[in-house]
Write an enzyme that holds these catalytic residues in place. Structure first.
Site, short mmCIF file in Angstrom:
data_model
loop_
_atom_site.label_atom_id
_atom_site.label_comp_id
_atom_site.label_asym_id
_atom_site.label_seq_id
_atom_site.Cartn_x
_atom_site.Cartn_y
_atom_site.Cartn_z
N GLY A 58 33.94 14.36 7.07
CA GLY A 58 33.39 14.09 8.09
C GLY A 58 33.77 14.45 9.36
N GLU A 66 32.30 5.55 38.06
CA GLU A 66 33.11 6.29 38.52
C GLU A 66 34.14 6.07 37.65
OE1 GLU A 66 33.41 4.87 42.07
OE2 GLU A 66 35.58 5.58 42.81
N HIS A 117 45.20 8.71 7.76
CA HIS A 117 45.17 7.03 8.29
C HIS A 117 45.88 6.28 6.99
CE1 HIS A 117 44.21 3.57 10.98
NE2 HIS A 117 42.48 3.52 10.13
N1 LIG Z 1 36.98 9.56 12.97
C1 LIG Z 1 38.26 9.62 13.61
O1 LIG Z 1 38.08 9.93 14.96
C2 LIG Z 1 39.42 9.85 12.61
C3 LIG Z 1 40.74 10.52 13.42
C4 LIG Z 1 41.82 10.27 12.86
C5 LIG Z 1 42.07 9.68 11.87
N2 LIG Z 1 40.69 9.25 11.36
C6 LIG Z 1 40.52 9.31 9.16
O2 LIG Z 1 40.47 10.46 8.99
C7 LIG Z 1 39.81 9.90 7.66
C8 LIG Z 1 38.02 11.09 7.73
O3 LIG Z 1 37.40 10.04 8.74
P1 LIG Z 1 36.17 10.87 8.93
O4 LIG Z 1 35.29 10.34 10.62
O5 LIG Z 1 36.69 12.09 9.20
O6 LIG Z 1 35.30 10.72 8.35
P2 LIG Z 1 33.70 9.53 7.36
O7 LIG Z 1 32.56 9.67 8.84
O8 LIG Z 1 34.28 7.91 8.07
O9 LIG Z 1 33.36 9.75 6.47
C9 LIG Z 1 32.41 11.34 6.02
C10 LIG Z 1 32.97 11.33 4.43
O10 LIG Z 1 33.30 10.23 4.17
C11 LIG Z 1 31.88 10.73 2.36
N3 LIG Z 1 31.44 9.76 2.51
C12 LIG Z 1 31.32 7.89 2.48
N4 LIG Z 1 30.17 7.63 1.14
C13 LIG Z 1 30.90 8.74 0.15
C14 LIG Z 1 30.22 7.57 -1.21
N5 LIG Z 1 30.27 6.19 -1.71
N6 LIG Z 1 31.21 8.91 -2.26
C15 LIG Z 1 31.08 10.42 -1.37
N7 LIG Z 1 31.43 10.36 -0.23
C16 LIG Z 1 31.46 9.61 0.68
C17 LIG Z 1 30.34 11.15 3.21
O11 LIG Z 1 30.24 11.87 2.67
P3 LIG Z 1 28.71 12.35 2.87
O12 LIG Z 1 28.69 12.89 3.97
O13 LIG Z 1 28.24 13.48 2.06
O14 LIG Z 1 28.10 11.30 2.57
C18 LIG Z 1 31.50 12.32 4.27
O15 LIG Z 1 32.04 13.76 3.80
C19 LIG Z 1 39.38 8.19 7.90
O16 LIG Z 1 40.83 7.92 7.32
C20 LIG Z 1 39.75 7.86 8.65
O17 LIG Z 1 40.10 6.46 9.36
C21 LIG Z 1 40.06 9.14 11.29
#
Ligand SMILES: NC(=O)c1ccc[n+]([C@@H]2O[C@H](COP(=O)([O-])OP(=O)(O)OC[C@H]3O[C@@H](n4cnc5c(N)ncnc54)[C@H](OP(=O)(O)O)[C@@H]3O)[C@@H](O)[C@H]2O)c1
Length: 385
Positions: A100, A309, A185
């Site tokens: 992601g 704004e 996280h």
């Molecule tokens: N987004 C942010 O701003 C942010 C900031 C800081 C920390 N975090 C943390 O970083 C971590 C990742 O977050 P993210 O936002 O990058 O990712 P995300 O969009 O929440 O997760 C996407 C990933 O999870 C996979 N996935 C989802 N369901 C699945 C399943 N059943 N089996 C296998 N793969 C699956 C997806 O694969 P597919 O494409 O194959 O579905 C994709 O690679 C989390 O713990 C989040 O809290 C996020």
């Protein structure tokens, strides 16, 4: 009356302190209005003891910053030469599971830093296709999840928080003695009663949590900057968990790291996104928009004075220069009004934040969240004005 005299006159009744961070990676900005002592004024800011050097260890230099009366240990990329980080991880394979925004940003940064990183993704999924487009090669540095878990000595669990729960049983057999598990996280570990994510007791468990979207993790890196991240150690079996967390934090694109715990990270993160980062700001936008509309203002006027704004002009300027700069660069009418009204807004919002914090700390928020996430796997709430 010029801007400085208005601020000076107001200082006796404002409870403020200068909060200023300096580093190569953080623009110096001041937010005097953020806490609890008297406004110090620009002249005092330069005397404020910001950074105190502490004796460096082998290749780590820890800095202590003082913000108000609180001292914090922080780490900067400039103190961690990338060749030393490569040396530290020379025998490791860093398996990033999930692509992601975070998985993509962190893995591409680590790869560009010439760290041995591979991906573990479900074959044929959206992420798999994106990884192929980004140049990852199946069998070389792109594997299915099982294979990547097997190969990784350091495993990054960057699946969606819902998938972290769902796929945890697949992780466990591969988290063998001596490996390191990292998260971005604290969610899965802290709410273990709900997620059932309980790591084996003979591995290091660490966290690097970038304070921004994964897209920013990547774009900052490409611009030669770093993202601010927090880091934490949940289990230190090797005695080197903290060193690994900091080095890995730099490797994946952090420019500046501050210490936290898994619990403090997840509590502050959930409060932040429900609060000022999204929920509270949406609530404030709506409240103002609705009042302006009810008092006869056109939708264009209400929208422009509320959203346009703010997002297109003032907030980027605050981000670049700080709140104090904003005060000294707006009209005296705006200064006067903002100084008069920030307090009633704070007083109205504070009980809501207290309630929100309790809801997060009690696990009520995450129980609600899990239901939505499990039902739909993604949840978007869109309000059309
Ligand atoms: N987004 C942010 O701003 C942010 C900031 C800081 C920390 N975090 C943390 O970083 C971590 C990742 O977050 P993210 O936002 O990058 O990712 P995300 O969009 O929440 O997760 C996407 C990933 O999870 C996979 N996935 C989802 N369901 C699945 C399943 N059943 N089996 C296998 N793969 C699956 C997806 O694969 P597919 O494409 O194959 O579905 C994709 O690679 C989390 O713990 C989040 O809290 C996020």
């Amino acid at each position: 009356m010029n801007s400085s005299s208005l601020l000076a006159r107001s200082s006796s009744r404002i409870s403020t302190i200068t909060l200023q961070l300096r580093s190569k990676f953080i623009t110096s900005r001041s937010f005097s209005i953020l806490s609890n002592s008297r406004f110090l004024g620009e002249a005092r800011i330069s005397k404020f003891p910001i950074v105190k050097r502490v004796q460096p260890t082998q290749f780590r230099r820890i800095r202590t910053i003082s913000i108000g009366d609180t001292k914090e240990r922080v780490h900067e990329r400039s103190d961690y030469p990338i060749d030393k980080i490569r040396e530290l991880f020379k025998n490791d394979t860093i398996s990033i599971i999930g692509y992601g925004p975070q998985g993509r940003g962190q893995s591409l940064n680590a790869k560009d830093n010439k760290i041995n990183v591979i991906l573990g993704l479900r074959e044929g999924g959206r992420s798999w296709k994106e990884a192929l487009q980004d140049g990852w090669v199946p069998g070389k540095d792109l594997f299915n999840i099982e294979e990547a878990l097997k190969k990784g000595t350091i495993v990054g669990n960057l699946l969606s928080d819902a998938a972290q729960k769902e796929l945890w049983p697949q992780f466990v057999p591969h988290l063998t003695k001596g490996k390191t598990l990292y998260f971005s996280h604290g969610f899965s570990i802290v709410y273990k009663d709900q997620t059932h994510v309980v790591p084996p007791t003979d591995i290091d468990v660490i966290m690097i949590a970038p304070k921004g979207s994964g897209k920013t993790v990547r774009s900052h890196f490409l611009e030669g900057r770093g993202i601010n991240s927090s880091f934490a150690v949940f289990q230190d079996i090797s005695g080197k968990a903290e060193e690994k967390a900091i080095a890995l934090g730099i490797a994946i694109g952090s420019g500046y790291l501050y210490e936290t715990t898994f619990q403090r990270e997840v509590f502050s993160d959930l409060v932040g996104e429900r609060g000022v980062l999204m929920g509270a700001i949406q609530g404030l936008f709506l409240a103002q928009f609705e009042v302006l509309r009810a008092r006869g203002h056109s939708p264009s006027e209400a929208f422009n004075e509320t959203v346009e704004e703010a997002t297109q002009s003032l907030y980027p300027l605050i981000g670049q220069n700080g709140m104090d700069w904003m005060y000294s660069n707006c009209s005296t009418t705006a200064q006067r009004g903002a100084l008069d009204w920030y307090k009633p807004f704070r007083d109205a919002a504070k009980p809501v934040f207290e309630k929100l914090y309790s809801s997060v700390a009690d696990g009520v928020e995450t129980r609600l969240n899990q239901k939505v996430i499990i039902m739909t796997n993604e949840c978007y709430y869109v309000y059309v004005l």
